[in-house]
Write an enzyme that holds these catalytic residues in place. Structure first.
Site, short mmCIF file in Angstrom:
data_model
loop_
_atom_site.label_atom_id
_atom_site.label_comp_id
_atom_site.label_asym_id
_atom_site.label_seq_id
_atom_site.Cartn_x
_atom_site.Cartn_y
_atom_site.Cartn_z
N GLU A 1 7.87 2.37 14.53
CA GLU A 1 8.58 3.05 13.46
C GLU A 1 8.49 4.55 13.73
O GLU A 1 7.66 5.01 14.53
CB GLU A 1 7.98 2.68 12.10
CG GLU A 1 8.16 1.20 11.83
CD GLU A 1 8.05 0.78 10.38
OE1 GLU A 1 6.98 0.99 9.79
OE2 GLU A 1 9.05 0.23 9.84
N ASN B 1 0.81 -1.23 0.00
CA ASN B 1 0.00 0.00 0.00
C ASN B 1 0.84 1.28 0.00
O ASN B 1 0.39 2.30 -0.52
CB ASN B 1 -0.98 -0.01 1.17
CG ASN B 1 -0.30 -0.16 2.50
OD1 ASN B 1 0.86 -0.53 2.58
ND2 ASN B 1 -1.02 0.15 3.57
N GLU C 1 4.94 -4.39 11.87
CA GLU C 1 3.88 -3.41 11.65
C GLU C 1 2.76 -4.14 10.92
O GLU C 1 2.85 -4.37 9.71
CB GLU C 1 4.40 -2.24 10.80
CG GLU C 1 5.42 -1.39 11.48
CD GLU C 1 4.88 -0.61 12.66
OE1 GLU C 1 3.64 -0.57 12.84
OE2 GLU C 1 5.68 -0.05 13.41
N CYS D 1 -3.37 0.44 7.01
CA CYS D 1 -3.41 -0.46 8.17
C CYS D 1 -4.09 0.17 9.38
O CYS D 1 -4.76 -0.51 10.15
CB CYS D 1 -2.00 -0.85 8.52
SG CYS D 1 -0.93 0.59 8.66
P1 NDP Z 1 1.17 -9.70 3.46
O1 NDP Z 1 1.25 -10.04 4.89
O2 NDP Z 1 0.50 -10.61 2.53
O3 NDP Z 1 2.64 -9.48 2.88
C1 NDP Z 1 3.57 -8.58 3.46
C2 NDP Z 1 4.95 -8.88 2.91
O4 NDP Z 1 5.43 -10.10 3.46
C3 NDP Z 1 5.00 -9.05 1.39
O5 NDP Z 1 6.20 -8.53 0.90
C4 NDP Z 1 4.95 -10.56 1.26
O6 NDP Z 1 5.43 -11.02 0.01
C5 NDP Z 1 5.82 -10.99 2.42
N1 NDP Z 1 5.63 -12.35 2.88
C6 NDP Z 1 4.54 -13.15 2.73
N2 NDP Z 1 4.74 -14.35 3.34
C7 NDP Z 1 5.98 -14.31 3.90
C8 NDP Z 1 6.77 -15.23 4.67
N3 NDP Z 1 6.32 -16.44 5.00
N4 NDP Z 1 8.00 -14.82 5.08
C9 NDP Z 1 8.46 -13.58 4.78
N5 NDP Z 1 7.78 -12.68 4.04
C10 NDP Z 1 6.54 -13.03 3.61
O7 NDP Z 1 0.53 -8.24 3.43
P2 NDP Z 1 0.03 -7.41 2.18
O8 NDP Z 1 1.18 -7.11 1.26
O9 NDP Z 1 -1.18 -8.06 1.64
O10 NDP Z 1 -0.35 -6.02 2.88
C11 NDP Z 1 -1.54 -5.82 3.53
C12 NDP Z 1 -1.39 -6.03 5.02
O11 NDP Z 1 -0.35 -5.21 5.52
C13 NDP Z 1 -2.62 -5.64 5.78
O12 NDP Z 1 -2.95 -6.58 6.77
C14 NDP Z 1 -2.23 -4.34 6.48
O13 NDP Z 1 -2.94 -4.06 7.62
C15 NDP Z 1 -0.78 -4.53 6.69
N6 NDP Z 1 -0.12 -3.24 6.78
C16 NDP Z 1 0.33 -2.81 8.00
C17 NDP Z 1 0.90 -1.56 8.14
C18 NDP Z 1 1.42 -1.08 9.46
O14 NDP Z 1 2.26 -0.20 9.49
N7 NDP Z 1 0.98 -1.59 10.57
C19 NDP Z 1 1.03 -0.66 7.00
C20 NDP Z 1 0.56 -1.22 5.77
C21 NDP Z 1 0.00 -2.47 5.68
P3 NDP Z 1 4.45 -11.09 -1.28
O15 NDP Z 1 3.18 -10.40 -0.95
O16 NDP Z 1 5.22 -10.42 -2.33
O17 NDP Z 1 4.22 -12.55 -1.51
#
Ligand code: NDP
Length: 486
Positions: free
Chosen positions: A460, A155, A252, A286
């Protein structure tokens, strides 16, 4: 497309673009049209090894620089980001589909803020002096952790790359960053800019890929810390994986945050807060306050004003400056949001407005508001990550606090009221890491940002972030003869 977003190569390692087409191809889709605008390749294990090795090498010399020397380079990177804000914002818009109206003020600018802030604070990273008995003393030294891995969500691809990179580098660490596979383009620009600003080759590397690449980083022996922005289920996996090698972590994660509107609130302000808390970035934030608790007496006035304000939504091509509402980032996310809307209807909430995906091209779900939502409904319990607001009624302060906290999440929370005492009393009892009184969803670099409970660990932004990218060494100094028992 006037601007070609195709990067020179997929990865940025040791100061240069690196390609390895044997990795799985990843198409980058512009969500407003469905057009494939670029292609990168996932990192193979060998590419990840190359990035980690480059980071290890660069980190040693970087850590020997003084904080002011490191800070100067980070501040230069901030200046370059600001000079290039337009191009970086266009790229962010192409990568995510967020309107240029938003990305021009919220993404590269926020990244630049992070480099500027941590660049300025780097010189102040000092330890302390602790006087002990008889003239003995101890002192502490704040040391870097080593190589840090950053794993990003889709995002805020530029912001996340900078929010992790800036404090990590300020403390003397190096970084290997893996963007989300959905938005792989922006972090490469951050890596490029750091080199231009004078950072040594290998200090900030970007490798593309899916979860398995993130998993390789989270388990790598030469990585000292993992900072993830992502969903709670991924956070649990990465946290557990990192424990095997006792890595530091920052998590996060997601949320289902409450926004409480009391009857004495300034209604227009509260509606503005609810709009920012649900529809900015098409709801893909998020910290969104997606459970909007409105005191029963003012609920009709609140939703009527909300409806009026939603008439000004300009949904469309996010590259146009007047557009203020863009598409969902991906087909997958669009389908998730649609399925939650269906659940809301099926479980008996009233669909007050929106709710229907627009015919293509583009992945548009308009601002959607449900009223008559109850706490047990799926749309009130699970993170949707889309433009879906749930309006819940409440009658008393005590009741709303307990309902607001009845969630496994604890990222954010907000309250709108003109009663200053009530505002602080209520916020004090909300179980969340990031809270707002009469405002919502701001995240300036000067203040800590992060969650409690299932929404994460660590913070952060602000000086707090430095504690998560450094460790303290204590040195005892004996000034007297050593007394031994024999
Ligand atoms: P995901 O949890 O699906 O993915 C986050 C990242 O982790 C991606 O780069 C993903 O790779 C990677 N990933 C997935 N599985 C693994 C693993 N087993 N080991 C290591 N890395 C892994 O989140 P989204 O990208 O769908 O983002 C949305 C989510 O992020 C929402 O739940 C949102 O609330 C949260 N979010 C939190 C924020 C905060 O600051 N608290 C800010 C923004 C979002 P890939 O997707 O490329 O497979």
């Amino acid at each position: 497309m006037a601007y070609d977003p195709q990067p020179t190569a997929s990865h940025f390692i040791d100061g240069a673009y690196v390609e390895d087409t044997s990795g799985t191809p990843i198409d980058v889709i512009f969500p407003a049209t469905g057009e494939v605008i670029a292609r990168v390749h996932a990192a193979t294990p060998a590419i990840v090894e190359q990035a980690v090795a480059a980071a290890r090498k660069a980190q040693v010399g970087w850590a020997r620089l003084t904080g002011s020397e490191r800070g100067r380079i980070l501040r230069r990177a901030a200046d370059i980001m600001r000079e290039r804000n337009h191009d970086l914002s266009v790229l962010e818009t192409l990568d995510t589909g967020k309107p240029l109206q938003e990305t021009s003020v919220a993404d590269a600018t926020s990244g630049a803020d992070a480099f500027e802030y941590f660049g300025a604070i780097a010189a102040g990273l000092t330890g302390s002096h602790i006087p002990l008995t008889g003239g003995d003393f101890a002192y502490t030294v704040r040391q870097p952790l080593g190589v840090c891995a950053g794993i990003g969500a889709w995002n805020y691809p530029t912001q996340i790359a900078c929010w992790k990179g800036a404090p990590a580098l300020a403390c003397g660490n190096a970084m290997v960053f893996k963007p989300s596979e959905t938005t792989p383009l922006c972090a490469l620009k951050v890596a490029e800019i750091l080199i231009e600003a004078g950072a040594p080759a290998g200090l900030y590397n970007v490798v593309q890929g899916l979860g398995e690449v993130g998993a390789q980083l989270a388990t790598h022996d030469d990585i000292a810390k993992v900072s993830l922005t992502g969903s709670a289920p991924t956070g649990k996996k990465v946290y557990a994986a990192a424990a095997a090698t006792m890595k530091h972590v920052t998590m996060e994660l997601g949320g289902k945050s409450p926004l409480v509107v009391f009857a004495d609130a300034d209604i227009d302000n509260a509606v503005s807060g609810a709009i920012l808390a649900n529809f900015y970035s098409s709801g893909q934030i998020c910290s969104n306050g997606t459970r909007v608790f409105v005191e029963r007496a003012i609920r009709p006035a609140f939703v009527a004003r909300l409806q009026e304000r939603l008439q000004s939504v300009v949904l469309g091509d996010p590259r146009e400056m007047e557009t203020n509402f863009g598409p969902m980032v991906s087909e997958r996310q669009c389908a998730i949001v649609e399925s939650y809307i269906d659940k809301g209807v099926a479980e008996g909430a009233t669909l007050f407005c929106g709710g229907k995906r627009l015919d293509g091209p583009g992945l548009f779900v308009p601002p959607t508001v449900f009223t008559d939502v109850t706490d047990d409904m799926t749309i009130a319990r699970e993170e949707i990550f889309g433009p879906v607001m749930a309006v819940l009624d409440f009658d008393s302060e005590e009741e709303v606090i307990s309902r607001a906290n009845a969630t496994p999440f604890g990222l954010a929370g907000g309250v709108f009221t003109q009663d200053i005492t009530r505002a602080h009393r209520v916020i004090d009892q909300i179980d969340a890491g990031t809270c707002y009184i009469n405002c919502y969803n701001i995240a300036p670099v000067e203040a800590p940002f992060g969650g409690v409970k299932a929404s994460g660990v660590g913070r952060e932004n602000s000086a707090e972030a430095l504690n998560h990218y450094s460790q303290v060494k204590t040195v005892y100094v004996g000034m007297n003869p050593v007394e031994a028992p024999y």
